[in-house]
Design an enzyme around this catalytic site. Structure first.
Site, short mmCIF file in Angstrom:
data_model
loop_
_atom_site.label_atom_id
_atom_site.label_comp_id
_atom_site.label_asym_id
_atom_site.label_seq_id
_atom_site.Cartn_x
_atom_site.Cartn_y
_atom_site.Cartn_z
N ASN A 9 0.87 -1.18 0.00
CA ASN A 9 0.00 0.00 0.00
C ASN A 9 0.91 1.24 0.00
OD1 ASN A 9 -1.82 2.03 0.45
ND2 ASN A 9 -2.44 1.35 2.50
N TRP A 10 1.00 1.87 -1.15
CA TRP A 10 1.93 3.00 -1.28
C TRP A 10 1.38 4.29 -0.69
CZ3 TRP A 10 3.98 2.36 -7.05
CH2 TRP A 10 4.65 1.12 -7.14
N LYS A 11 0.12 4.27 -0.29
CA LYS A 11 -0.52 5.45 0.31
C LYS A 11 -0.30 6.68 -0.58
CE LYS A 11 -0.17 3.19 4.75
NZ LYS A 11 0.02 3.26 6.19
N HIS A 95 -9.44 1.34 5.10
CA HIS A 95 -8.15 1.52 5.79
C HIS A 95 -8.34 2.48 6.96
CE1 HIS A 95 -4.01 2.58 6.61
NE2 HIS A 95 -3.68 1.48 5.96
N GLU A 97 -6.65 4.86 7.96
CA GLU A 97 -6.43 6.28 7.61
C GLU A 97 -7.66 6.86 6.93
OE1 GLU A 97 -2.77 5.44 5.55
OE2 GLU A 97 -1.87 4.94 7.49
N GLU A 167 -5.25 -4.74 10.69
CA GLU A 167 -4.21 -3.73 10.89
C GLU A 167 -4.48 -2.97 12.19
OE1 GLU A 167 -2.22 -2.54 6.94
OE2 GLU A 167 -3.94 -1.24 7.21
N GLY A 173 2.78 2.32 10.86
CA GLY A 173 3.76 3.40 10.72
C GLY A 173 4.49 3.74 12.02
N SER A 213 3.63 -2.07 10.36
CA SER A 213 5.09 -2.15 10.57
C SER A 213 5.69 -3.50 10.16
CB SER A 213 5.44 -1.83 12.03
OG SER A 213 5.06 -0.49 12.33
N GLY A 234 2.98 -1.09 4.31
CA GLY A 234 3.05 0.33 3.97
C GLY A 234 4.48 0.73 3.67
N GLY A 235 5.14 1.34 4.66
CA GLY A 235 6.48 1.91 4.47
C GLY A 235 7.48 1.01 3.76
#
Ligand code: 13P
Length: 252
Positions: A9-11, A95, A97, A167, A173, A213, A234-235
């Protein structure tokens, strides 16, 4: 047997050029990988270009959100058929976010799930508790409410096209991943809810990813758990090398 699935997920990261460079490097790094499904979810603006770049490879395309209406006066929104047109197979929905920043609710996620299934794409439905909810012992009831709220009224066949992503918000993150046992415990609870709402077979067949994470160092221990079927990353998905290592370590 559930095939593991790893999704990046590149957000809100990567311009079109950056996205194409990233996926092109990833494509060569994981060209020989099998036994695990891989998808990347770039921002809307890069879907077409990334879709072109991964044509014929073992990487699939996902979107990060969608609107449920088919077309019309909905400024700023993107429909499922527009995503389909870019070659998307998956759509991430609900998600944390989107829930926290954009006011997404179980009801709106439910409408989006139906719209995505109606066009033959596959939803990745995110659930998870906040730190406060975990610390006050409410994690399981929060996740159960999200699952029941988003998925009610679906048929078992529809449910089996869905991937669930657990999640925990406190792990996103933060570098503080859930322990493999914490994640496994929640995945088992989710499967129990699926068994109650749908059937034993559905509970066994639905894939449940862990997210929060995830990196190349912790993925192996997570994947050793019997109810963890992959990861929503993510990251660590923003660098081809780290994401490719996660993919390789997920081959069960
Ligand atoms: P991080 O891997 O950066 O913690 O993000 C997880 C996530 O939100 C994936 O959807």
């Amino acid at each position: 047997m559930r095939t593991p699935i790893i999704v990046g997920n590149w957000k809100m990261n990567k311009t079109v050029g950056e996205a194409v460079n990233l996926v092109s490097e990833l494509k060569s790094l994981i060209a020989d990988v099998s036994g695990v499904e891989v998808a990347v979810a770039p921002p809307f603006t890069a879907l077409v270009a990334v879709g072109r770049e991964i044509g014929g490879s073992n990487i699939q395309l996902s979107a990060q959100d969608v609107f449920w209406e088919k077309e019309g006066a909905f400024t700023g929104a993107i429909s499922v058929s527009m995503l389909k047109d870019t070659g998307c197979r998956f759509v991430i929905l609900g998600h944390s976010e989107r829930r926290q920043v954009f006011g997404e609710t179980d009801a709106s996620v439910g409408k989006k799930i139906r719209a995505v299934l109606a066009e033959g794409l596959q939803p990745i439905v995110c659930v998870g508790e906040s730190l406060e909810q975990r610390e006050s012992g409410k994690a399981f009831s929060v996740v159960e409410t999200q699952i029941r709220g988003c998925l009610k009224g679906l048929s078992p066949t529809e449910m089996e096209a869905i991937t669930i992503a657990y999640e925990p918000v406190w792990a996103i993150g933060t570098g503080r991943t859930a322990t493999p046992l914490q994640a496994e415990e929640m995945h088992q609870k989710i499967r129990n809810v699926l068994k109650e709402v749908f059937s034993q077979d559905t509970a066994i067949n639905v894939r449940i990813q862990y997210g929060g994470s995830v990196n190349a160092e912790n993925i192996r221990d997570l994947m050793e758990q019997s109810d963890i079927d992959g990861a929503l990353v993510g990251g660590a998905s923003l660098k081809a090398v780290s994401f490719s290592r996660i993919v390789k370590f997920s081959q069960k």
